[in-house]
Motif scaffolding. Structure first.
Motif, short mmCIF file in Angstrom:
data_model
loop_
_atom_site.label_atom_id
_atom_site.label_comp_id
_atom_site.label_asym_id
_atom_site.label_seq_id
_atom_site.Cartn_x
_atom_site.Cartn_y
_atom_site.Cartn_z
N ASP A 213 0.39 -1.16 -0.15
CA ASP A 213 -0.24 -0.54 0.26
C ASP A 213 0.97 1.35 -0.34
OD1 ASP A 213 -2.41 -1.51 0.24
OD2 ASP A 213 -2.69 -1.74 2.07
N ASP A 214 1.94 0.94 0.22
CA ASP A 214 2.95 2.29 0.64
C ASP A 214 3.78 2.18 -0.70
OD1 ASP A 214 2.15 2.99 3.52
OD2 ASP A 214 4.14 2.66 4.41
N ILE A 215 4.41 1.27 -0.92
CA ILE A 215 4.71 1.10 -2.36
C ILE A 215 3.68 2.39 -3.74
CG2 ILE A 215 5.29 0.00 -4.66
CD1 ILE A 215 7.31 0.37 -2.27
N ARG A 216 2.30 1.85 -3.45
CA ARG A 216 1.03 2.68 -4.61
C ARG A 216 1.23 3.50 -4.24
NH1 ARG A 216 -2.58 -2.70 -4.13
NH2 ARG A 216 -1.46 -4.43 -6.00
N ASN A 224 8.70 7.12 -9.67
CA ASN A 224 9.02 6.61 -10.72
C ASN A 224 9.77 6.05 -10.94
OD1 ASN A 224 7.70 9.88 -11.50
ND2 ASN A 224 6.21 7.67 -11.59
N LYS A 225 10.53 5.54 -9.54
CA LYS A 225 11.99 4.63 -10.14
C LYS A 225 12.75 4.45 -8.59
CE LYS A 225 17.04 3.58 -10.87
NZ LYS A 225 17.42 3.65 -9.95
N LEU A 226 11.76 2.40 -8.33
CA LEU A 226 12.59 2.01 -6.58
C LEU A 226 13.63 1.22 -7.23
CD1 LEU A 226 8.16 1.90 -6.69
CD2 LEU A 226 9.61 2.82 -4.70
N ASN A 227 14.51 1.26 -6.79
CA ASN A 227 15.30 0.71 -5.64
C ASN A 227 15.28 -0.38 -4.95
OD1 ASN A 227 16.32 2.47 -7.81
ND2 ASN A 227 17.91 2.28 -5.55
N ALA A 228 15.17 -2.23 -5.23
CA ALA A 228 15.30 -3.04 -5.04
C ALA A 228 16.32 -3.77 -3.91
CB ALA A 228 13.98 -3.59 -4.61
N ASP A 229 17.19 -4.29 -3.33
CA ASP A 229 18.24 -5.10 -3.77
C ASP A 229 17.75 -6.84 -2.73
OD1 ASP A 229 20.46 -6.32 -4.73
OD2 ASP A 229 21.00 -5.33 -2.01
N ILE A 263 14.24 -14.66 -9.69
CA ILE A 263 13.40 -14.43 -10.81
C ILE A 263 11.81 -13.96 -10.52
CG2 ILE A 263 12.52 -15.87 -13.24
CD1 ILE A 263 15.39 -17.14 -13.82
N GLU A 264 11.38 -15.38 -9.82
CA GLU A 264 10.24 -15.16 -9.47
C GLU A 264 9.88 -13.84 -8.24
OE1 GLU A 264 9.34 -18.76 -7.24
OE2 GLU A 264 9.10 -20.44 -9.45
N ALA A 265 11.05 -13.45 -7.92
CA ALA A 265 11.13 -12.65 -6.79
C ALA A 265 10.80 -11.08 -7.71
CB ALA A 265 11.97 -11.99 -5.85
N THR A 266 11.44 -10.68 -8.58
CA THR A 266 12.05 -9.76 -9.12
C THR A 266 10.78 -9.35 -10.23
OG1 THR A 266 14.53 -10.21 -8.92
CG2 THR A 266 13.50 -8.73 -10.72
N VAL A 267 10.21 -10.51 -10.93
CA VAL A 267 8.67 -10.69 -11.44
C VAL A 267 7.54 -9.49 -10.46
CG1 VAL A 267 6.75 -11.74 -12.68
CG2 VAL A 267 9.52 -11.98 -13.26
N GLU A 272 4.14 -5.66 -9.09
CA GLU A 272 4.33 -4.70 -7.55
C GLU A 272 4.43 -2.88 -7.67
OE1 GLU A 272 5.17 -7.93 -4.18
OE2 GLU A 272 6.22 -5.89 -4.29
N PHE A 273 5.31 -2.56 -8.23
CA PHE A 273 5.96 -1.49 -9.44
C PHE A 273 4.82 -1.02 -10.42
CE2 PHE A 273 10.69 -2.14 -7.52
CZ PHE A 273 10.22 -2.11 -6.31
N GLY A 274 4.14 -1.81 -11.30
CA GLY A 274 2.88 -1.28 -12.14
C GLY A 274 4.20 -1.90 -13.52
N CYS A 275 5.69 -1.70 -13.46
CA CYS A 275 6.16 -1.92 -14.56
C CYS A 275 6.07 -3.22 -15.55
CB CYS A 275 7.83 -1.78 -14.53
SG CYS A 275 8.35 -2.82 -13.12
N ALA A 276 5.58 -4.34 -14.77
CA ALA A 276 5.05 -5.40 -16.14
C ALA A 276 4.17 -4.88 -17.13
CB ALA A 276 4.86 -6.41 -14.96
#
Length: 290
Positions: A213-216, A224-229, A263-267, A272-276
């Motif tokens: 919810d916070d991401i959205r 417009n850019k989200l970094n996650a590692d 791969i699964e986690a990144t997809v 979630e980020f809406g870029c798919a």
């Protein structure tokens, strides 16, 4: 492999109301995981050469590793320097990075402006966009007095106006890593105010562990850019540990399973980020000589 414009990728995210993911690689398998995830999700991706891999193999070899894997991929991907030092910025330009983050957040405000302004001038002369950081992003599970870390709205307005930076990474309640306690809700109002006074796309580092919810809400407010590692790195580690828990296995078996789980986690992050389903290979690819 086409040549893609990082600024246009982020601007498309702004126009479309989503965020593109910026993810770090740590070896060949994690690099492959990010690119394969981008292909599966049909998503643009910033392939980030970051603070962990550079001491491990050096900036040049990290870039060449990413470039080799990218040359075999159909992903809409750009190679981005993450948290680059002053010297690394110029090495990255010589190597051919597509996008650069200069991190002057450790400097005082006036020095950050001065250094970033010069970096922007040089990078723009090569057609390379620049991300900078204002405010400080703490490490998870450390004592945090948030007023000492938050990005000032007034300082952000002046910083962007004087430096000409393309994207601004801000501090609004995120951390590097995943906290063991309940994460602090993002300061969505601060994000929106910074968006309004700067007029440029904003970036949040430390998106691992942040509630959806916070991401959205952050995206709606101007991120417009989200970094996650961390979340992705943990997925890779989980694959290795689950493989080795079965008994003696080859190292390659563990890394293959780690890659699959990453791969699964990144997809999932891309969704979630809406870029798919937002890759624009046909629109953004520029003809290049193989």
């Amino acid at each position: 492999m086409g040549k893609f414009d990082p600024a246009e990728i982020v601007e498309s995210a702004r126009r479309g109301g989503y965020a593109v993911g910026g993810f770090n690689m740590h070896n060949v398998e994690t690099t492959q995981a990010l690119l394969q995830a981008a292909e599966l999700a049909d998503a643009p991706v910033f392939m980030q050469v970051g603070r962990a891999v550079v001491p491990h193999m050096g900036l040049a070899e990290s870039f060449r590793m990413t470039q080799r894997e990218l040359s075999k991929s159909d992903a809409q991907a750009v190679i981005h320097l993450d948290h680059g030092t002053y010297d690394e910025v110029f090495e990255a330009l010589r190597l051919g990075f597509d996008s650069i983050m200069f991190d002057g957040s450790h400097l005082d405000f006036e020095d950050n402006i001065k250094a970033t302004k010069y970096v922007v001038k040089v990078c723009h002369s090569f057609g390379v966009p620049v991300e900078a950081e204002l405010g400080k992003i703490p490490d998870a599970n450390t004592a945090i007095n948030w007023p000492d870390f938050y990005t000032s709205v007034d300082e952000a307005e002046r910083f962007v106006a004087e430096t000409g930076v393309d994207f601004l990474a801000i501090s609004a309640g995120v951390m590097h890593g995943v906290t063991a306690t309940e994460p602090l809700p993002l300061d969505i109002e601060r994000i929106a105010r910074i968006r309004d006074v700067t007029g440029i796309p904003l970036v949040l580092h430390g998106a691992s562990g942040v509630p959806l919810d916070d991401i959205r809400a952050a995206i709606a407010a101007g991120i417009n850019k989200l970094n996650a590692d961390t979340d992705l790195r943990h997925a890779f580690r989980r694959g290795i540990e689950e493989t080795w828990a079965l008994g003696d296995r080859q190292l390659e078996d563990g890394m293959a399973e780690g890659r699959r789980q990453m791969i699964e986690a990144t997809v999932q992050k891309m969704r979630e980020f809406g870029c798919a389903d937002r890759s624009q290979n046909q629109n953004l690819a520029q003809a290049v000589t193989a």
